[in-house]
Design a protein around this motif. Sequence first.
Motif, PDB file in Angstrom:
ATOM      1  N   GLU A 110       2.208  33.382   4.584  1.00 59.16           N
ATOM      2  CA  GLU A 110       2.909  32.090   4.567  1.00 59.16           C
ATOM      3  C   GLU A 110       4.406  32.287   4.766  1.00 59.16           C
ATOM      4  N   ALA A 111       4.981  33.271   4.050  1.00 57.75           N
ATOM      5  CA  ALA A 111       6.406  33.542   4.198  1.00 57.75           C
ATOM      6  C   ALA A 111       6.720  34.089   5.586  1.00 57.75           C
ATOM      7  N   ALA A 112       5.859  34.974   6.088  1.00 53.88           N
ATOM      8  CA  ALA A 112       6.086  35.533   7.428  1.00 53.88           C
ATOM      9  C   ALA A 112       6.068  34.438   8.482  1.00 53.88           C
ATOM     10  N   ASP A 113       5.132  33.491   8.348  1.00 51.45           N
ATOM     11  CA  ASP A 113       5.042  32.390   9.298  1.00 51.45           C
ATOM     12  C   ASP A 113       6.289  31.508   9.220  1.00 51.45           C
ATOM     13  N   ARG A 114       6.731  31.205   8.015  1.00 53.70           N
ATOM     14  CA  ARG A 114       7.919  30.354   7.852  1.00 53.70           C
ATOM     15  C   ARG A 114       9.142  31.023   8.469  1.00 53.70           C
ATOM     16  N   ILE A 115       9.321  32.321   8.212  1.00 50.27           N
ATOM     17  CA  ILE A 115      10.480  33.032   8.743  1.00 50.27           C
ATOM     18  C   ILE A 115      10.423  33.093  10.266  1.00 50.27           C
ATOM     19  N   GLN A 116       9.247  33.364  10.792  1.00 51.24           N
ATOM     20  CA  GLN A 116       9.108  33.451  12.241  1.00 51.24           C
ATOM     21  C   GLN A 116       9.474  32.134  12.912  1.00 51.24           C
ATOM     22  N   ARG A 117       9.013  31.029  12.351  1.00 50.48           N
ATOM     23  CA  ARG A 117       9.320  29.720  12.926  1.00 50.48           C
ATOM     24  C   ARG A 117      10.812  29.392  12.799  1.00 50.48           C
ATOM     25  N   ARG A 118      11.404  29.703  11.649  1.00 46.65           N
ATOM     26  CA  ARG A 118      12.833  29.435  11.457  1.00 46.65           C
ATOM     27  C   ARG A 118      13.676  30.247  12.428  1.00 46.65           C
ATOM     28  N   ALA A 119      13.322  31.522  12.589  1.00 42.75           N
ATOM     29  CA  ALA A 119      14.101  32.386  13.471  1.00 42.75           C
ATOM     30  C   ALA A 119      13.990  31.923  14.923  1.00 42.75           C
ATOM     31  N   PHE A 120      12.782  31.567  15.338  1.00 38.34           N
ATOM     32  CA  PHE A 120      12.588  31.111  16.714  1.00 38.34           C
ATOM     33  C   PHE A 120      13.356  29.816  16.956  1.00 38.34           C
ATOM     34  N   ALA A 121      13.285  28.887  16.004  1.00 36.42           N
ATOM     35  CA  ALA A 121      13.991  27.614  16.163  1.00 36.42           C
ATOM     36  C   ALA A 121      15.501  27.813  16.195  1.00 36.42           C
ATOM     37  N   ALA A 122      16.007  28.750  15.381  1.00 37.73           N
ATOM     38  CA  ALA A 122      17.442  29.011  15.361  1.00 37.73           C
ATOM     39  C   ALA A 122      17.922  29.605  16.681  1.00 37.73           C
ATOM     40  N   LEU A 123      17.037  30.357  17.345  1.00 33.56           N
ATOM     41  CA  LEU A 123      17.419  31.006  18.596  1.00 33.56           C
ATOM     42  C   LEU A 123      17.353  30.057  19.783  1.00 33.56           C
ATOM     43  N   VAL A 124      16.290  29.241  19.856  1.00 31.54           N
ATOM     44  CA  VAL A 124      16.099  28.406  21.042  1.00 31.54           C
ATOM     45  C   VAL A 124      16.254  26.917  20.761  1.00 31.54           C
ATOM     46  N   GLY A 125      16.280  26.532  19.478  1.00 29.55           N
ATOM     47  CA  GLY A 125      16.406  25.127  19.137  1.00 29.55           C
ATOM     48  C   GLY A 125      15.065  24.422  19.099  1.00 29.55           C
ATOM     49  N   GLY A 126      14.877  23.518  18.152  1.00 29.74           N
ATOM     50  CA  GLY A 126      13.638  22.746  18.051  1.00 29.74           C
ATOM     51  C   GLY A 126      12.485  23.577  17.523  1.00 29.74           C
ATOM     52  N   ASP A 127      11.308  22.976  17.520  1.00 28.45           N
ATOM     53  CA  ASP A 127      10.095  23.643  17.056  1.00 28.45           C
ATOM     54  C   ASP A 127       9.080  23.632  18.186  1.00 28.45           C
ATOM     55  N   GLU A 128       9.297  24.490  19.158  1.00 26.33           N
ATOM     56  CA  GLU A 128       8.423  24.525  20.323  1.00 26.33           C
ATOM     57  C   GLU A 128       7.022  25.015  19.982  1.00 26.33           C
ATOM     58  N   GLN A 129       6.876  25.725  18.855  1.00 26.05           N
ATOM     59  CA  GLN A 129       5.573  26.281  18.504  1.00 26.05           C
ATOM     60  C   GLN A 129       4.622  25.227  17.932  1.00 26.05           C
TER      61      GLN A 129
END
Length: 312
Positions: free
Chosen positions: A22-41
């Motif tokens: 759960e924590a790994a998923d949350r971090i992965q989504r936050r990091a991706f959104a911070a890099l490219v913007g939005g929640d494309e996943q």
Amino acid sequence: MRPRTTPRTEVEIRPLRERDLEAADRIQRRAFAALVGGDEQRDAELVRTRWAAANTAALGAFTATGQVGSVFATRWGSVGFVGPLSVEPELWDRGVGSQLFAAADGVLREWGVAHRGLFTFAHSPRHHRLYERFGYWPRFLTALMSRPVPAASSSAVPELGSALDREVLTAAAAGLASAVFPGLDVGGEIASVLDQKIGEVVLVGPAAAPAGLAVVHDGAGSEAGSGVAYVKVGLVRPGSGADFAALVDACLAHAATVGAQRLVVGVNTARHRAYRHLVARGFATDVPGVTMHAPNEPGYDHEHSYVLDDWR
């Protein structure tokens, strides 16, 4: 690299456990959104699906206060790649990513793969510098492409791997893959989608000796997400342009059958004929990335290679 302006954060690297996901998923989504913007996943799953795959090693970075990042290493026989790698945005540029990458690269080395690689964003020199320190070098661009899925046709029903004997299917896939690159084996991806029930294996030609094969993720809960069919890997024998065209058709037909609105694929542009075929078929680039390779050799990225893949 530029001089470090923030202190290095030392972390413990260990395999991810189920309670860490759960924590790994949350971090992965936050990091991706911070890099490219939005929640494309959206509702796509990258962490849990990879953790459950037998051909993937899942590692986490931990401090005294908890988990701060994760990384995955995937083996396709003689080929291995790292990704995704993600770190809490507040800890970027503090050495966590390099510690994670070193651990994942170490896994690939322990596996003894002949060719190591990764996908990263073409516009990010910070990432390029990091991976170059470990002997990975950028080569041709990789295009992550998609197109709308046409309406389903009752006459276009591809052969599906889930209906076949697993041993026969895996052996057939190994034969195709080894013709692309010595020792290449996508059997782990086949097992991952069929065992987790998150996709299908699409075939062209006779089941025992197919002319083409694609591992496709379907919809929510897979690496595709709602409304999407996503080709994790697809291949035909080198130089077989007609078989590649038939495989693309079969993937579109499968996507229509499962109700997907878009089909997503990845192709390295060094596979020029495959790339041009996709462009001619209406695929457009959504994300231009670059693959980095160790050693600095083409692997199966060449003009006569008709391969779809995504090393994210």
